[in-house]
Design an enzyme around this catalytic site. Structure first.
Site, PDB file in Angstrom:
ATOM      1  CD  GLN A  62      -2.832  -4.657   6.734  1.00  0.00           C
ATOM      2  OE1 GLN A  62      -2.828  -3.688   5.986  1.00  0.00           O
ATOM      3  NE2 GLN A  62      -3.386  -5.806   6.385  1.00  0.00           N
ATOM      4  CE  LYS A  72      -3.639  -2.664   2.147  1.00  0.00           C
ATOM      5  NZ  LYS A  72      -4.240  -3.147   3.393  1.00  0.00           N
ATOM      6  CG  ASP A 105      -9.729  -0.500   4.757  1.00  0.00           C
ATOM      7  OD1 ASP A 105      -9.453  -0.704   3.562  1.00  0.00           O
ATOM      8  OD2 ASP A 105      -8.915  -0.606   5.687  1.00  0.00           O
TER       9      ASP A 105
END
Ligand code: NAD
Length: 286
Positions: A96, A52, A119
């Site tokens: 994460q 990322k 997200d």
């Protein structure tokens, strides 16, 4: 033989669009920013975060990494997220997963500002999606929607089977297809006769995490098949949730594994970050 829906190619096209949008924002004095929070040193998570970071750098997006020790207390983690929520340079926050067992994952995800939840996991964003008025959409199903759009697949009135009901993929995917006026059947591990349901579908989206469970013979002739599964066979081989060879003889279009849905997820994360940065011009964030 089915047309191959090439995720790498579609992804490259969308990343080029993202880069152009970042350049437009730069001309207005804005650099989009992502903060990534990584707790502990799980090697898989490290790899994901570095992928990322690389993608952000290539797109011109600021990447602010916070790596924290595995034994960090939940309160310290929540305090850090609160700080990032207020940081004006940051448009998106990525936690994460998985988090260590002593940390309440739900509490942490809910502490992220819904307006920086790139997200799309926060209940606010899940609710907005369910209401048909999305703010941030989860990246993998959003990527699938883009792939269908880019391949000229219209969902209106189609019979769609989504196999798998995870919060990450299946459920939001079903919501997105419904918002496009598809008739959606959402299947899961208690579904009876999955094969019969799939064989009636115009579009099949398989997100089961079960190697080649969707048999080629189940696919209706001409159907569109999207394979989300990533299953490792032995050391090197990756297969999807669909029996690719047999399915591609019947399908009208199909995604391969690897090179199908996989490349789209990080691309849509970039896209969500840029959408969020563009909202800096709104009177309120969103
Ligand atoms: P998950 O394990 O959370 O969910 C799997 C779903 O499949 C569950 O809802 C379960 O009910 C259903 N299921 C399992 N066995 C079944 C059966 N026999 N019949 C019917 N339904 C059954 O998985 P997930 O997070 O949704 O991921 C699914 C797959 O997609 C995995 O292989 C994962 O690695 C992959 N994935 C890929 C990407 C990407 O390409 N970027 C992103 C996320 C997930």
């Amino acid at each position: 033989m089915a047309k191959i829906i090439d995720g790498k190619e579609i992804s490259a096209r969308i990343r080029a669009e993202v880069k152009t949008k970042v350049e437009h924002l730069a001309a207005r004095g804005i650099t989009p920013g992502l903060a990534a929070v990584l707790v502990g040193d799980d090697p898989g998570s490290r790899v994901y975060v570095s992928m990322k970071a690389k993608a952000c750098a290539a797109a011109g997006i600021l990447f602010d990494e916070h790596t924290l020790p595995a034994d960090i207390g939940e309160d310290s983690l929540l305090a850090l997220i609160e700080e990032i929520n207020k940081d004006e340079r940051i448009d998106g926050i990525l936690i994460q997963l998985p988090l260590p067992a002593h940390i309440d994952e739900r509490r942490v995800l809910e502490s992220v500002s819904p307006h920086k939840d790139v997200d799309g996991f926060h209940p606010f964003n899940v609710g907005r999606l369910a209401l048909g008025n999305p703010l941030f959409r989860p990246c993998t199903p959003y990527g699938i929607l883009k792939m269908l759009d880019e391949s000229g697949v219209c969902l209106d009135g189609k019979d769609v089977v989504v196999a798998g009901r995870s919060n990450l993929v299946g459920k939001p995917m079903a919501m997105m297809c419904l918002a496009r006026n598809a008739t959606v059947t959402l299947c899961h591990s208690h579904t009876r006769d999955l094969g019969r349901k799939i064989s009636a579908a115009d579009v099949v989206i398989a997100a089961l995490g079960r190697a080649e469970m969707v048999r080629g013979a189940w696919i209706k002739r001409g159907a569109v098949v999207i394979d989300v599964g990533i299953n490792r066979i032995g050391e090197k081989k990756l297969v999807g949730d669909v029996e690719f060879e047999a399915a591609s003889k019947r399908a009208g279009a199909i995604t391969p594994v690897p090179g199908g849905v996989g490349p789209m997820t990080i691309t849509m994360l970039l896209s969500n970050i840029v959408e969020s940065a563009e909202r800096r011009f709104s009177p309120w964030r969103a």
